[in-house]
Design a protein around this motif. Structure first.
Motif, PDB file in Angstrom:
ATOM      1  N   VAL A 127      -5.128  41.229  -6.713  1.00  0.00           N
ATOM      2  CA  VAL A 127      -3.814  40.869  -7.618  1.00  0.00           C
ATOM      3  C   VAL A 127      -3.665  41.501  -8.629  1.00  0.00           C
ATOM      4  O   VAL A 127      -4.503  41.713  -9.642  1.00  0.00           O
ATOM      5  N   GLN A 128      -2.420  41.816  -9.011  1.00  0.00           N
ATOM      6  CA  GLN A 128      -2.185  42.378 -10.367  1.00  0.00           C
ATOM      7  C   GLN A 128      -1.152  41.448 -11.197  1.00  0.00           C
ATOM      8  O   GLN A 128      -0.153  40.882 -10.334  1.00  0.00           O
ATOM      9  N   LEU A 129      -1.440  41.311 -12.121  1.00  0.00           N
ATOM     10  CA  LEU A 129      -0.553  40.481 -13.189  1.00  0.00           C
ATOM     11  C   LEU A 129       0.199  41.269 -14.389  1.00  0.00           C
ATOM     12  O   LEU A 129      -0.561  42.306 -15.091  1.00  0.00           O
ATOM     13  N   GLN A 130       1.484  41.322 -14.419  1.00  0.00           N
ATOM     14  CA  GLN A 130       2.410  42.035 -15.236  1.00  0.00           C
ATOM     15  C   GLN A 130       3.015  41.191 -16.241  1.00  0.00           C
ATOM     16  O   GLN A 130       4.010  40.358 -15.983  1.00  0.00           O
ATOM     17  N   ALA A 131       2.510  41.334 -17.481  1.00  0.00           N
ATOM     18  CA  ALA A 131       3.095  40.343 -18.417  1.00  0.00           C
ATOM     19  C   ALA A 131       4.013  40.985 -19.338  1.00  0.00           C
ATOM     20  O   ALA A 131       4.005  42.340 -19.613  1.00  0.00           O
ATOM     21  N   SER A 132       5.007  40.334 -19.875  1.00  0.00           N
ATOM     22  CA  SER A 132       6.141  41.163 -20.875  1.00  0.00           C
ATOM     23  C   SER A 132       6.757  39.866 -21.572  1.00  0.00           C
ATOM     24  O   SER A 132       6.321  38.449 -21.642  1.00  0.00           O
ATOM     25  N   GLY A 133       7.422  40.257 -22.502  1.00  0.00           N
ATOM     26  CA  GLY A 133       8.089  39.386 -23.489  1.00  0.00           C
ATOM     27  C   GLY A 133       7.624  39.095 -24.846  1.00  0.00           C
ATOM     28  O   GLY A 133       8.013  38.365 -25.674  1.00  0.00           O
ATOM     29  N   GLY A 134       6.429  39.756 -25.147  1.00  0.00           N
ATOM     30  CA  GLY A 134       5.950  39.607 -26.543  1.00  0.00           C
ATOM     31  C   GLY A 134       6.713  40.374 -27.644  1.00  0.00           C
ATOM     32  O   GLY A 134       7.794  41.013 -27.237  1.00  0.00           O
ATOM     33  N   GLY A 135       6.491  40.284 -28.709  1.00  0.00           N
ATOM     34  CA  GLY A 135       7.194  40.914 -29.886  1.00  0.00           C
ATOM     35  C   GLY A 135       6.969  40.388 -31.276  1.00  0.00           C
ATOM     36  O   GLY A 135       6.069  39.473 -31.425  1.00  0.00           O
ATOM     37  N   LEU A 136       7.715  40.632 -32.133  1.00  0.00           N
ATOM     38  CA  LEU A 136       7.497  40.360 -33.499  1.00  0.00           C
ATOM     39  C   LEU A 136       8.784  39.059 -33.824  1.00  0.00           C
ATOM     40  O   LEU A 136       9.991  39.490 -33.515  1.00  0.00           O
ATOM     41  N   VAL A 137       8.461  38.150 -34.162  1.00  0.00           N
ATOM     42  CA  VAL A 137       9.415  36.924 -34.519  1.00  0.00           C
ATOM     43  C   VAL A 137       9.059  36.104 -36.080  1.00  0.00           C
ATOM     44  O   VAL A 137       7.769  36.272 -36.321  1.00  0.00           O
ATOM     45  N   GLN A 138      10.321  35.741 -36.471  1.00  0.00           N
ATOM     46  CA  GLN A 138       9.945  34.913 -37.661  1.00  0.00           C
ATOM     47  C   GLN A 138       9.424  33.579 -37.489  1.00  0.00           C
ATOM     48  O   GLN A 138       9.738  33.020 -36.417  1.00  0.00           O
TER      49      GLN A 138
ATOM     50  N   SER B  59       1.396  40.124  -8.197  1.00  0.00           N
ATOM     51  CA  SER B  59       1.535  41.032  -7.009  1.00  0.00           C
ATOM     52  C   SER B  59       0.473  41.174  -6.080  1.00  0.00           C
ATOM     53  O   SER B  59      -0.548  40.746  -6.980  1.00  0.00           O
ATOM     54  N   GLY B  60       0.484  41.468  -4.916  1.00  0.00           N
ATOM     55  CA  GLY B  60      -0.533  41.615  -4.157  1.00  0.00           C
ATOM     56  C   GLY B  60      -1.096  40.255  -3.638  1.00  0.00           C
ATOM     57  O   GLY B  60      -2.410  40.181  -3.182  1.00  0.00           O
ATOM     58  N   VAL B  61      -0.328  39.199  -3.685  1.00  0.00           N
ATOM     59  CA  VAL B  61      -0.691  37.908  -3.342  1.00  0.00           C
ATOM     60  C   VAL B  61      -0.051  37.417  -1.937  1.00  0.00           C
ATOM     61  O   VAL B  61       1.398  38.101  -1.693  1.00  0.00           O
ATOM     62  N   ILE B  62      -0.729  36.859  -1.200  1.00  0.00           N
ATOM     63  CA  ILE B  62      -0.326  36.422   0.509  1.00  0.00           C
ATOM     64  C   ILE B  62      -0.086  34.819   0.381  1.00  0.00           C
ATOM     65  O   ILE B  62       0.978  34.119   0.774  1.00  0.00           O
TER      66      ILE B  62
END
Length: 114
Positions: free
Chosen positions: A1-12, A24-27
């Motif tokens: 199983v691979q987990l791909q995270a996204s969406g972080g950043g700098l915010v006020q 991915s890699g799940v059945i």
């Protein structure tokens, strides 16, 4: 199983961010997915978790501000973060529990600062 995270950043402070994590890699159906975070000098802590039955639990510090959701068909979990505070600054890690094992994704940095 691979987990791909996204969406972080700098915010006020007071702003919003939405994190995403795709597995991915799940059945079979993933039992649970969630988010943890780790701030500098602190231990990793649970932020929110959601089961395959869409039962969600939150850390007290984020209740009412963060919302976790999942798209089981896409094996994706989301974390909508509103009313962000400087103390939410941390590296956020995606996590899943699948076939009796836990899996971690890479972290994504969230920085709340003016």
């Amino acid at each position: 199983v691979q987990l791909q995270a996204s969406g972080g950043g700098l915010v006020q402070p007071g702003g919003s961010l939405k994190l995403s994590c795709a597995a991915s890699g799940v059945i079979f159906t993933i039992n649970a997915m969630g988010w943890y975070r780790q701030a500098p000098g602190k231990q990793r802590e649970l932020v929110a978790i959601i089961t395959s039955g869409d039962n969600a639990n939150y850390a007290d510090s984020v209740k009412g501000r963060f919302t976790i959701s999942r798209d089981s068909a896409q094996n994706t979990v989301y974390l909508q973060m509103n009313s962000l505070k400087p103390e939410d600054t941390a590296v956020y890690y995606c996590w899943s529990f699948y076939r009796s094992r836990g899996y971690w994704g890479q972290g994504t940095q969230v920085t709340v600062s003016s």
